[in-house]
Design an enzyme around this catalytic site. Structure first.
Site, PDB file in Angstrom:
ATOM      1  N   CYS A 186       0.823  -1.225   0.000  1.00 20.30           N
ATOM      2  CA  CYS A 186       0.000   0.000   0.000  1.00 20.30           C
ATOM      3  C   CYS A 186       0.854   1.270   0.000  1.00 20.30           C
ATOM      4  O   CYS A 186       0.352   2.345  -0.321  1.00 20.30           O
ATOM      5  CB  CYS A 186      -0.926   0.000   1.210  1.00 20.30           C
ATOM      6  SG  CYS A 186      -1.985  -1.445   1.271  1.00 20.30           S
ATOM      7  N   HIS A 240      -3.194   6.986   3.214  1.00 20.73           N
ATOM      8  CA  HIS A 240      -3.612   5.681   2.695  1.00 20.73           C
ATOM      9  C   HIS A 240      -4.985   5.357   3.286  1.00 20.73           C
ATOM     10  O   HIS A 240      -5.234   5.585   4.464  1.00 20.73           O
ATOM     11  CB  HIS A 240      -2.589   4.611   3.089  1.00 20.73           C
ATOM     12  CG  HIS A 240      -3.049   3.231   2.751  1.00 20.73           C
ATOM     13  ND1 HIS A 240      -3.591   2.910   1.528  1.00 20.73           N
ATOM     14  CD2 HIS A 240      -3.085   2.086   3.493  1.00 20.73           C
ATOM     15  CE1 HIS A 240      -3.926   1.632   1.518  1.00 20.73           C
ATOM     16  NE2 HIS A 240      -3.632   1.115   2.693  1.00 20.73           N
ATOM     17  N   ASN A 248     -10.212  -0.232   0.228  1.00 18.39           N
ATOM     18  CA  ASN A 248      -8.754  -0.153   0.251  1.00 18.39           C
ATOM     19  C   ASN A 248      -8.224  -0.727  -1.065  1.00 18.39           C
ATOM     20  O   ASN A 248      -8.208  -1.937  -1.260  1.00 18.39           O
ATOM     21  CB  ASN A 248      -8.241  -0.951   1.452  1.00 18.39           C
ATOM     22  CG  ASN A 248      -6.724  -0.981   1.526  1.00 18.39           C
ATOM     23  OD1 ASN A 248      -6.033  -0.460   0.645  1.00 18.39           O
ATOM     24  ND2 ASN A 248      -6.201  -1.599   2.573  1.00 18.39           N
TER      25      ASN A 248
HETATM   26  O1  UT7 Z   1      -3.704  -1.570   3.871  1.00 23.05           O
HETATM   27  C1  UT7 Z   1      -3.778  -2.806   4.460  1.00 23.05           C
HETATM   28  C2  UT7 Z   1      -3.451  -2.810   5.889  1.00 23.05           C
HETATM   29  N1  UT7 Z   1      -4.559  -3.297   6.635  1.00 23.05           N
HETATM   30  C3  UT7 Z   1      -5.147  -2.521   7.539  1.00 23.05           C
HETATM   31  O2  UT7 Z   1      -4.781  -1.401   7.735  1.00 23.05           O
HETATM   32  C4  UT7 Z   1      -6.245  -3.125   8.345  1.00 23.05           C
HETATM   33  C5  UT7 Z   1      -6.345  -2.455   9.681  1.00 23.05           C
HETATM   34  N2  UT7 Z   1      -7.351  -3.095  10.517  1.00 23.05           N
HETATM   35  C6  UT7 Z   1      -8.682  -2.869  10.355  1.00 23.05           C
HETATM   36  O3  UT7 Z   1      -9.101  -2.136   9.491  1.00 23.05           O
HETATM   37  C7  UT7 Z   1      -9.614  -3.509  11.359  1.00 23.05           C
HETATM   38  O4  UT7 Z   1      -8.842  -4.171  12.340  1.00 23.05           O
HETATM   39  C8  UT7 Z   1     -10.614  -4.517  10.735  1.00 23.05           C
HETATM   40  C9  UT7 Z   1     -11.651  -3.768   9.920  1.00 23.05           C
HETATM   41  C10 UT7 Z   1      -9.895  -5.514   9.864  1.00 23.05           C
HETATM   42  C11 UT7 Z   1     -11.361  -5.245  11.843  1.00 23.05           C
HETATM   43  O5  UT7 Z   1     -12.026  -4.305  12.683  1.00 23.05           O
HETATM   44  P1  UT7 Z   1     -11.849  -4.358  14.262  1.00 23.05           P
HETATM   45  O6  UT7 Z   1     -12.686  -3.284  14.805  1.00 23.05           O
HETATM   46  O7  UT7 Z   1     -10.383  -4.311  14.573  1.00 23.05           O
HETATM   47  O8  UT7 Z   1     -12.466  -5.737  14.611  1.00 23.05           O
HETATM   48  P2  UT7 Z   1     -11.804  -6.952  15.419  1.00 23.05           P
HETATM   49  O9  UT7 Z   1     -10.874  -7.709  14.528  1.00 23.05           O
HETATM   50  O10 UT7 Z   1     -11.273  -6.448  16.718  1.00 23.05           O
HETATM   51  O11 UT7 Z   1     -13.070  -7.841  15.694  1.00 23.05           O
HETATM   52  C12 UT7 Z   1     -14.140  -7.397  16.565  1.00 23.05           C
HETATM   53  C13 UT7 Z   1     -15.317  -8.339  16.403  1.00 23.05           C
HETATM   54  C14 UT7 Z   1     -14.908  -9.803  16.459  1.00 23.05           C
HETATM   55  O12 UT7 Z   1     -15.955 -10.498  17.080  1.00 23.05           O
HETATM   56  P3  UT7 Z   1     -15.873 -10.916  18.635  1.00 23.05           P
HETATM   57  O13 UT7 Z   1     -14.640 -11.780  18.743  1.00 23.05           O
HETATM   58  O14 UT7 Z   1     -15.756  -9.633  19.389  1.00 23.05           O
HETATM   59  O15 UT7 Z   1     -17.152 -11.655  18.856  1.00 23.05           O
HETATM   60  C15 UT7 Z   1     -14.826 -10.235  15.024  1.00 23.05           C
HETATM   61  O16 UT7 Z   1     -15.045 -11.602  14.835  1.00 23.05           O
HETATM   62  O17 UT7 Z   1     -15.897  -8.152  15.104  1.00 23.05           O
HETATM   63  C16 UT7 Z   1     -15.961  -9.418  14.436  1.00 23.05           C
HETATM   64  N3  UT7 Z   1     -15.800  -9.143  13.014  1.00 23.05           N
HETATM   65  C17 UT7 Z   1     -16.836  -8.904  12.194  1.00 23.05           C
HETATM   66  N4  UT7 Z   1     -18.152  -8.857  12.421  1.00 23.05           N
HETATM   67  C18 UT7 Z   1     -18.952  -8.583  11.370  1.00 23.05           C
HETATM   68  C19 UT7 Z   1     -14.640  -9.068  12.286  1.00 23.05           C
HETATM   69  N5  UT7 Z   1     -14.921  -8.798  11.012  1.00 23.05           N
HETATM   70  C20 UT7 Z   1     -16.277  -8.702  10.925  1.00 23.05           C
HETATM   71  C21 UT7 Z   1     -17.161  -8.431   9.874  1.00 23.05           C
HETATM   72  N6  UT7 Z   1     -18.481  -8.371  10.148  1.00 23.05           N
HETATM   73  N7  UT7 Z   1     -16.738  -8.207   8.607  1.00 23.05           N
END
Ligand code: UT7
Length: 342
Positions: free
Chosen positions: A127, A269, A299
């Site tokens: 990226c 980004h 993204n």
């Molecule tokens: O340029 C590439 C570099 N990549 C990035 O910069 C990515 C940076 N990270 C992010 O954008 C975020 O971490 C994500 C969008 C990928 C995830 O969001 P988050 O707020 O960090 O969620 P999390 O991974 O902490 O998950 C929280 C909850 C989990 O459920 P439990 O364990 O609390 O029950 C996940 O299983 O949200 C759940 N979850 C979802 N729920 C519905 C994770 N993805 C999803 C989803 N829909 N798509």
């Protein structure tokens, strides 16, 4: 370690962006579309990422290949700059999703564009790729290797996305951005003011693609185990992203004796709107001055910043004399920022 080329006003030549362009696939995939096959929802995706929809290429359509999207972006950028393909000395093509590993995608683009005078190479910095390529163009122009560079950030990441992993697939989209970068006198007001690059290979595991390189061939078993799809540690990379984007913005500003107030536009980004909001808060920078397109395109990796900038140049928000800071991070991990006066 940070590699820096700032500031360099005493030098004979400088470079500036004189044209920008974008190219996206036709197909729009909304959050509701994803919710049909994934355990997710429009509400969750919009709240947690700021993304409403993304464009996804049709791999079978030759007009939607990586280099085809870049072709449209390059043609727009050339038109804005008032240049022809034969004026291009150099094509620097930032991508991690090349048409083919050999030849490089820059050569495919050279062929399609008819830019036969140009030397052509791909740059893989995920990226951060556009800022890496822009830095190489700036350095080449200042050293006299090229007078006119075509810099591309373009991806068809959908090919390498695990569409069953709701923790990553909701983020990505396909698209291409282009910039024509030209030589100007070193004392020009309108020019690239500084570039800063960095990387930390120790953090490779946060975002990687195990198979498809010489480490691991894509066999049916490897494909079945999804080792040919991107692996991302979302929560971990989120924290690093906020810190490094803020750090690289400060480095760019300080090395030019500027403060956040002196900036007209911030072009980060676009991986997650919450990352961008956290960085703006750290910099005490108003969100109204942040150029965004994540809501409509997700993204697009190396294409995010240049396509967001292109939109704002075309609709007249970015005006001559204004200061613009592009600030990126990506897999590797890689980082970088470019400060310019438009
Ligand atoms: O340029 C590439 C570099 N990549 C990035 O910069 C990515 C940076 N990270 C992010 O954008 C975020 O971490 C994500 C969008 C990928 C995830 O969001 P988050 O707020 O960090 O969620 P999390 O991974 O902490 O998950 C929280 C909850 C989990 O459920 P439990 O364990 O609390 O029950 C996940 O299983 O949200 C759940 N979850 C979802 N729920 C519905 C994770 N993805 C999803 C989803 N829909 N798509």
């Amino acid at each position: 370690m940070i590699t820096s080329s700032a500031p360099f006003s005493a030098q004979q030549f400088a470079s500036k962006i004189t044209g920008t362009g974008s190219g996206f696939p036709k197909r729009i995939v909304t959050n509701d579309d994803l919710s049909k096959t994934l355990d997710t929802s429009d509400e969750w995706i919009r709240e947690r990422t700021g993304i409403r929809e993304r464009r996804i290429s049709k791999p079978a359509d030759p007009n939607e290949r990586n280099s085809s999207l870049a072709l449209r972006a390059a043609q727009q950028a050339l038109e804005m700059a008032g240049k022809r393909p034969e004026d291009i000395d150099q094509i620097l093509y930032a991508t991690v999703s090349p048409d083919t590993l050999v030849p490089n995608t820059a050569c495919w683009l050279q062929l399609k564009l008819g830019a036969h005078r140009a030397h052509a190479m791909d740059i893989n910095a995920a990226c951060s790729g556009f800022v890496y390529a822009l830095t190489m163009a700036d350095q080449s122009i200042r050293c006299g290797l090229a007078k006119t560079s075509l810099v591309i950030g373009a991806e068809v990441l959908s090919t390498f996305t695990d569409w069953e992993d709701r923790g990553s697939c909701i983020l990505f989209g396909d698209g291409a951005g282009a910039a024509i970068v030209e030589q100007v006198p070193g004392n020009s007001k309108s020019r690239i003011l500084s570039t800063h690059l960095g990387a930390d290979g120790r953090l490779w595991e946060m975002f990687h693609l195990p198979a498809g390189g010489s480490n691991m061939e894509v066999t049916p078993e490897v494909h079945a185990a999804k080792l040919d799809k991107m692996k991302m540690k979302g929560r971990e990379i989120f924290k690093v992203a906020v810190k490094t984007l803020a750090d690289y913005a400060v480095i760019a500003l300080e090395s030019n004796g500027m403060k956040a107030d002196d900036l007209d536009w911030f072009v980060p980004h676009q991986a997650n709107l919450r990352i961008i909001e956290a960085v703006a808060k750290r910099l005490d920078f108003p969100m109204e001055k942040v150029l965004l397109n994540i809501e409509r395109y997700g993204n697009t990796s190396s294409a995010t910043a240049i396509t967001a900038l292109d939109e704002a140049v075309r609709d007249g928000r970015v005006k001559q004399g204004q200061t613009v800071l592009i600030d990126v991070f990506g897999a590797g991990l890689t980082y970088g920022s470019t400060l310019m006066r438009w």
